[in-house]
Design an enzyme around this catalytic site. Structure first.
Site, PDB file in Angstrom:
ATOM      1  N   CYS A  13      35.859  33.114  46.627  1.00  0.00           N
ATOM      2  CA  CYS A  13      34.943  33.352  47.730  1.00  0.00           C
ATOM      3  C   CYS A  13      35.194  34.764  48.243  1.00  0.00           C
ATOM      4  O   CYS A  13      36.125  35.443  47.797  1.00  0.00           O
ATOM      5  CB  CYS A  13      35.155  32.322  48.843  1.00  0.00           C
ATOM      6  SG  CYS A  13      36.780  32.457  49.636  1.00  0.00           S
ATOM      7  N   GLU A 126      46.521  27.455  56.648  1.00  0.00           N
ATOM      8  CA  GLU A 126      45.443  27.979  57.504  1.00  0.00           C
ATOM      9  C   GLU A 126      45.462  27.306  58.871  1.00  0.00           C
ATOM     10  O   GLU A 126      45.332  27.950  59.909  1.00  0.00           O
ATOM     11  CB  GLU A 126      44.080  27.765  56.840  1.00  0.00           C
ATOM     12  CG  GLU A 126      42.916  28.243  57.713  1.00  0.00           C
ATOM     13  CD  GLU A 126      41.559  27.776  57.207  1.00  0.00           C
ATOM     14  OE1 GLU A 126      40.764  27.281  58.030  1.00  0.00           O
ATOM     15  OE2 GLU A 126      41.297  27.902  55.986  1.00  0.00           O
ATOM     16  N   CYS A 195      33.416  27.300  56.409  1.00  0.00           N
ATOM     17  CA  CYS A 195      32.897  28.464  55.694  1.00  0.00           C
ATOM     18  C   CYS A 195      31.612  28.107  54.942  1.00  0.00           C
ATOM     19  O   CYS A 195      31.544  27.079  54.260  1.00  0.00           O
ATOM     20  CB  CYS A 195      33.965  28.961  54.725  1.00  0.00           C
ATOM     21  SG  CYS A 195      33.432  30.344  53.711  1.00  0.00           S
TER      22      CYS A 195
END
Length: 648
Positions: A13, A126, A195
């Site tokens: 990505c 994350e 996302c």
């Protein structure tokens, strides 16, 4: 030959591509630099960077003096930046911009006195990094954990909450969390931080998996988004392989698959994807078979996705054995027999039954073939669903769950969405009332490619009600009796459904007793016996009665009481000139103001109140006009006379 298809959004990505590029540029500059943790979850990429001179450390304290520290794409908490600054180590911040945005959201939320709530895997780097930008973040795995946390809040639903999501979470999990939070929280801010690339990658993988006989998912074992891709594909495709590199792939395991899809996680570089794709394409060009193998297969072959018929030879608690008349031993796992959890195996199949199934998997080495009846039933059910839409026929199913904006009905194993407006429930009614109920519905939309079916319960209910109403109006007549359901109450009566048509029972027709409101006799939902007093077919109005006409209150009164009788009566209404009292249901008598007491009173309310039970003497009965005169005073005077007689 198999058809091999690569998903359009497979691989790196934007955030990962940016992080790897920054690390490669740092290595090429010749300056000493290290990664704080693996910059992305892919061992091949990490090995390449190590060879380029970029080492890996696990904490700021391990950073060599003066060396630049690369912050991975997952990000780090504020404490890490502070520690590196204190040590004098330069920072190369490769945090994904989408993750950095979440850091700002939770930090600002805490400054505003709001409670940051992070939906994601607590152990994921994350998520740990996001939590590191506020002092009191709450990290919750999914909707179940969120509901449990909300139910235990001492502050209650008014607590100010700011909710964000791990960027690689699934949209379904996030939507479920939003729905639960909105129901229970009154001070809520929601930031959709999943996302876009993740959503696109997942939806493309799902679409490819639903059309493929096998899927290859490429990505690191530590990659959260690759794990989710594997889970999503497994739900839609009979065979899914999760590999990290082309060396792990054995194409023979996919022999016989007509269509094979390939997708890859966000941490998978393009060169690994190309290796896998090229290997599959090369192996797919030509498959050599010996003459003996060809001869053996010429007898009878079995392929995944094929419909086969066999005979049930045995049933165990976990499997059903099927003789297919081939070299393969066929079996159906109980989980693949039916979608209906309430149905017992013995109700569906018995030894000796002929059964048609779907071939899920063929293992030529072990000579075993895995079969599924429910998948074949689902294919047939889709055909039936499409036919039902074309023919406008009614189908039946069970409501399995309440969904966003409606309910889901299982019709022969196919999920049919019914919007709230088509459930037939009142606007303010809870849709959970329908869960587990058997319903009849009409199919209004079918999109097989998207696996979307929409239906309407309301349409069928309206048609059935119209048909019943027509029948009622056709046969209605004065005096006819019906069993009905109370639909609503007003101050002047009750509306009763007598089978597709509502009639009104006036308050005076509900009971022989004097009542102030219909709720004293009936409530909404009651089943009642009614009869038709009158019906106007042109104006579509029906007047109904409920009190028993065979009972004549006057006859009951006159057979029980006479002039001079004493009765215990209920005061039902106070007037300026006296009080009305119920002697028996349907017959009231008047106690004139002069007969309420043995002394002068200004008004009846000085002595009596509505609902009060008192003893009275019947002083007069007007049989012609059905009127009765009552007296409390007469009883009092009789009592005095008796007392005087005793004294003498």
């Amino acid at each position: 030959m198999s058809r091999v298809t690569l998903a359009g959004s497979a691989g790196f990505c934007y955030g990962v591509k940016r992080a790897v590029k920054m690390a490669e540029e740092a290595a090429a500059s010749g300056r000493p630099c290290v990664m704080l943790g693996q910059i992305i979850h892919n061992s091949s990429v990490i090995d390449r960077l190590r060879q380029a001179g970029v080492g890996v450390i696990s904490s700021p304290e391990e950073a060599p003096e003066g060396a630049a520290v690369i912050i991975r794409s997952h990000g780090e908490g504020k404490a890490v930046y502070d520690a590196l600054a204190a040590r004098g180590n330069p920072v190369i911040d490769a945090t994904c911009p989408n993750v950095t945005r979440i850091h700002r959201i939770v930090a600002q939320a805490e400054e505003e006195g709001r409670q940051p709530v992070i939906i994601g895997t607590p152990s994921h780097p994350e998520v740990r990094a996001i939590a590191g930008w506020c002092r009191r973040a709450v990290v919750l795995e999914g909707p179940e954990a969120l509901e449990q946390w909300l139910s235990g809040l001492p502050e209650g639903p008014d607590i100010p909450i700011t909710m964000v999501s791990q960027t690689t979470s699934t949209q379904a999990k996030w939507n479920s969390c939003i729905e639960k939070a909105k129901k229970q929280c009154t001070n809520l801010k929601i930031f959709d931080t999943i996302c876009d690339a993740t959503c696109k990658r997942q939806s493309e993988a799902q679409a490819l998996a639903s059309q493929s006989d096998a899927m290859i998912v490429i990505g690191g074992r530590e990659s959260s988004n690759t794990r989710r891709l594997t889970e999503l594909c497994t739900a839609l495709c009979p065979q899914v392989l999760w590999i990290e590199r082309a060396e792990e792939l054995e194409p023979s395991n996919l022999y016989g698959k007509a269509s094979i899809g390939i997708t890859a996680g966000a941490s998978t570089p393009g060169w690994i994807i190309k290796e896998v794709y090229d290997k599959m394409s090369a192996e797919n060009m030509e498959i050599e078979e010996s003459f003996a193998e060809m001869l053996e297969k010429s007898i009878k072959t079995l392929n995944t996705g094929e419909k086969v018929t066999g005979v049930v030879t045995g049933i165990t608690p976990t499997e059903i054995y099927v003789d297919l008349g081939t070299k393969h031993a066929g079996y159906i796992p109980v989980s693949e027999l039916t979608d209906d959890p309430t149905v017992k195996v013995e109700d569906i199949v018995k030894v000796g039954d002929e059964i048609e199934t779907y071939v899920m998997r063929v293992n030529d080495q072990e000579g075993v073939v895995t079969l599924s009846k429910k998948r074949l039933d689902t294919v047939k059910s889709w055909d039936d669903i499409e036919q039902a839409k074309e023919d406008h026929t009614v189908v039946e199913g069970v409501v399995t769950e309440e969904n966003k904006g409606g309910v889901v009905v299982s019709v022969k194993g196919v999920r049919v969405f019914v919007p709230a407006s088509q459930t037939g429930l009142p606007r303010d009614a809870a849709m959970t009332e329908l869960v587990k109920q058997h319903v009849r519905l009409r199919i209004t939309e079918v999109n097989r490619a998207r696996r979307r079916v929409v239906g309407s319960i309301r349409a069928v209910a309206a048609e059935e009600r119209a048909a019943k109403a027509a029948e009622v109006w056709e046969n209605i007549e004065d005096g006819k009796r019906y069993t009905g359901t109370v639909k609503s109450l007003t101050s002047y009566g009750a509306f009763v459904d007598i089978g597709g048509v509502d009639g009104m029972v006036h308050i005076s027709e509900l009971s022989w007793s004097r009542i102030k409101h219909p709720s004293e006799v009936v409530k909404v939902g009651d089943t009642v016996e009614v009869y038709v007093i009158s019906a106007d077919k042109e104006k579509k109005k029906i007047s109904l009665g409920m009190k028993d006409r065979t009972e004549d209150p006057w006859a009951k009164f006159t057979s029980t009481y006479d002039v001079g009788s004493v009765a215990n009566v209920k005061v039902v209404k106070l007037m300026t000139f006296g009080a009305f009292a119920e002697i028996v249901p349907g017959v009231d008598g008047l106690i004139h103001i002069s007969q309420i007491a043995d002394h002068r009173i200004d008004k009846p309310g000085d002595v009596l109140s509505e609902g009060q039970m008192v003893d009275v003497k019947i002083t007069d009965i007007d049989f012609e006009n059905k009127k009765v005169s009552l007296s409390i005073r007469a009883l009092l005077e009789d009592g005095k006379s008796e007392d005087e007689g005793t004294e003498e």
